[in-house]
Every structure is written in structure tokens, then in C-alpha cells.
Write an enzyme that holds these catalytic residues in place. Sequence first.
Site, PDB file in Angstrom:
ATOM      1  N   ASP A  11       8.967  62.499  -4.149  1.00  0.00           N
ATOM      2  CA  ASP A  11       8.417  63.966  -3.670  1.00  0.00           C
ATOM      3  C   ASP A  11       9.419  64.318  -2.313  1.00  0.00           C
ATOM      4  O   ASP A  11       9.273  64.018  -1.550  1.00  0.00           O
ATOM      5  CB  ASP A  11       7.046  64.046  -3.440  1.00  0.00           C
ATOM      6  N   ASP A 105      10.962  69.276  -7.663  1.00  0.00           N
ATOM      7  CA  ASP A 105      11.410  68.507  -6.314  1.00  0.00           C
ATOM      8  C   ASP A 105      10.380  67.195  -6.618  1.00  0.00           C
ATOM      9  O   ASP A 105      10.182  66.544  -5.490  1.00  0.00           O
ATOM     10  CB  ASP A 105      10.743  69.120  -5.141  1.00  0.00           C
ATOM     11  N   GLU A 106      10.139  66.875  -7.737  1.00  0.00           N
ATOM     12  CA  GLU A 106       9.065  65.463  -8.107  1.00  0.00           C
ATOM     13  C   GLU A 106       9.227  65.010  -9.328  1.00  0.00           C
ATOM     14  O   GLU A 106       9.582  65.586 -10.057  1.00  0.00           O
ATOM     15  CB  GLU A 106       7.757  66.320  -7.800  1.00  0.00           C
TER      16      GLU A 106
END
EC number: 2.7.7.7
Length: 497
Positions: A11, A105-106
Site C-alpha cells: 500500500d 496504489d495497492e
Amino acid sequence: MRSAPTILHLDMDAFYAAAEQAAKPSLRGKPVVVGGIGTRGVVATASYEARRFGVHSAMPVAQARRLCPNAAYLMPRFALYRSVSEQVMELLGRLSPLVEPLSLDEAFVDLEAGGVADDSVSARRAGELLRVDIRAVTGLTGSVGLAGSKMLAKIASEQAKPDGLVLIEPGTERELLGPMPVRILPGVGPATGEHLRRAGMTTVADLAEAGEDELVRLLGKAHGVSLYQMALGHDDRPVVAERDAKSVSVEDTFEVDLHDRVRVRNEVVRLSDRCVQRLRAAGRSGRTVVLKVRRYDFSTLTRSETLRGPTDDPAVVREAAGRLLESVDTTGGVRLLGVGVTGLADFTQEDLFAQVASELAEAAEEAEDSEAGGAAGGVEPVTPVPEPPPERRWLAGQDVRHAEYGAGWVQGSGVGRVTVRFEEPTSPPGRVRTFKVDDPDLVPSDPLPLVRAAGDQAGSSPASRPKSRSEVADSEEAASEEAASEEAASGEAISSP
């Protein structure tokens, strides 16, 4: 469940805000808020400096401004975020063929499938090397969680924030989860959490002690059984390389409530076209059209219509969304509109007769126009008087380039002026200058990369950086110039630290 912590969850830390700080040297170490910059905007991401003031994602920007008035409030730049995300996902792909992106983003990574880890030591080493590589390639930081299941790996990455790594050893799951709130578990949202609280269950240990039968009685069979297994630390969901999108949608929140029914209808048409553009870009079609309307009192209504077959035809989506709008009362005002398509497929199955009828109608319209032109008997057509172009609008955070000063970003605009700070990711903090909004030498630009490619020395490419006269010669002089420019650029000017 695995006997080794070989599932990794990455993350990125405050991703949008961190990318903006990396791109704008003058904002590093200062509060930054990314999201809608209007009065009805919503925070997408806040930097850790802004979070200390209580600002968080999904908060109304108006509230964020009250909590942190001196933050820089910037519009999102998804072109930049996507490019950085692609770099990160490429690094993850080097670890394993099984990478499951959850957002820009993960992502989850199956380290075992990639052969890079089979025990705690090798998993930790892979996670630490990943964090080093991400910083080297993007200049940003990410937090890593390692565990024997996806649920626990995600919990671990949350504990690792910011810029850390947490590894949960298999066998310690129940001890770790026990004191945590029930909302930590996937599938427990505000409604379920409140339902469990009223039943006296506030921690994961409470769920485990209540037993499966009690949770099934409270929540139903599927949810109750799943929640009980997760409360025991059990999660056998695999890492899936391809996540199939379930829907495509777009929505807009308006600065002022819409009361004009014609304007509302026009906005629905516009959103329908945008939705179809996204649908086609993904190479998909959809069977169900969904309309979302948030009214003046914040009540939200959704209406849907299922078509005979999947479509990616903008006319079909517009007509369906228009029919759905007819069933919604908008007399009090509309705050938000959204159009989506669900039931996605990889093919279209349009009604042949409707398609033929549409083509015939177009042909008839063309013929009518042609006849009207012939009947005019050679009369000279009236040349319409062109309307003056609308005033150019510059948004806070937008990338620009000036013919003389080089690359920069919009710091604020208003009263016919726009203030630009001239700097780039690898330069020192730059000066600000103010121009007329219609200055022909100032044009929008694409984002610059956050990290220079190997061998590209700072300053080696004159076209990629501001010219020397725009660089900071003295910090006191730059601060004085900035204050004068900010005073000139009121109106939409952002609060810049």
C-alpha cells in the site's frame, strides 16, 4: 492458510499527495490535500502533514480547509498517478506472475508463486528489497504487509504505515486479531458493525467467542460463516492475477444545486457519453444502465434499467439514462449526478432493427438537409459571427509550461490572473510568477517524471527545465516575490504553505 507468510500486500503511502510532493519541491514536508478543489469537493488523499490536523480521505474539502487552512489544495493529476502506478506494478511483476491490483496504489502479490520466498526470512527479504526498489524508481514510499493470507497481509500493511514492513507469523493470527475492532475484518462496514455492537460484539475476539451459529443467526448464513472464519484468522482466498471489473461509472458533484430540468437532462447526457468512453476504452460493453442522483437534502437515489443485450452505444446509454431520470423528482435541486453501466461483457448484441431504423433516420435527415439546400436557389449562406473564446481556466496543481520560464505548476488563479511556480521534481524550490490568464506563452503541459532516468543529469536538458532566470537565487527574495504574487492571484488561489 499458508504455513509461511508468502502473501505480500503493498500500500503506497498517501499516494496522490506523496506524488504531488515529489513533483513539487516547494511542498515537501508541508500539508498537501488532493481532491476536488471546489466548495463541494471531497478529499481524495491528504499528506501525513495534513493528517495531523485531522484531514482524511472522503472528508468534504470545505471541512478540510477549516481544519488546515494553510495546506496546498490541488486537483488530482491521474496521468501522473497512472504512470507511477505502472512503474510500481512492473516491480511487483518481477516478484511473481500472480499480482492482484486493487487500485493504482495497492496490490497483493503471491511470493510463493514467483519462487522468491518460501519462509519468513526470504519473505521479509523480498519485502525489504521491494521497498528499496520502489523508492529508487519512483522516489515514493510504500508500506508492506506479509502474512499467510490476504486478510492478514492487508492488516499488516496498515500497521506498517507509513514506510514500514510488518510480518505476521502464521500461528499468531488469533492472538493478533483478538483485541482489534470488528471493522478491521473485510465485509464489516458501518451497518454491520453497528448491528454487531448492539449485540455486544465490538472486538474480533467477541466474534470468535460468540460462535458460528450466533453469527449466522445475526447476519445470515453466508455472511455469518465467512465472518466467523475470519475471526479465527482463516482466509483461503487466492491471489488472482486478473480482477474483472464489475461496472464502469462516472459522476460529478456540482458547485451549485441544479434546479433547471433541462440542465439536469443535459448533464445526464454528458455523463452518459463519458461513461461510454470509459467502457469502450476498456474494450467492454454492458447490459444494465444505472443512474445515481443525490438531491439537495443529501438523499441519494439510484435507478437501473436492464437492456436486451450488452451495449457500448452512447445513444442507447443516453436514452436509457434519460428514461431513468424521468422517474426521479429533482424539483428541490440536484447536488450530484452519476451514470454507470454494469453487467459487463466483451461483446455487444444490439437490436438489429433498432440499428437499421437509426441508420434510415440519419439517411432521411441528410436527404432533407440536401433538399433544403437545393431549394435555397443559390442564396449565399449567412456566416455566423464567432463568439469570443471563453476565458482560460487554470486549476490549482495543473502542469504548465511557459515559453520563457519553462516547466511549472499552477499555484492559484483568479481576477484574470494566474500564479505559477516554476520548478520541477529534481530542481530546488522555484519562484512564483503571475501572468494574465490568456497569456499566449503559457500552455498546459504533461507531468514530468518524478525521478530522472539513469544518466540524465540534472540540468542536462534545457527544454525539460525552467530557464535560469526562474530559479531561486535567494530564499528571502523568493519568499517576498511569492507573497506579492499570491496577493495578486485571489479568487481560486490555493492556500500554499
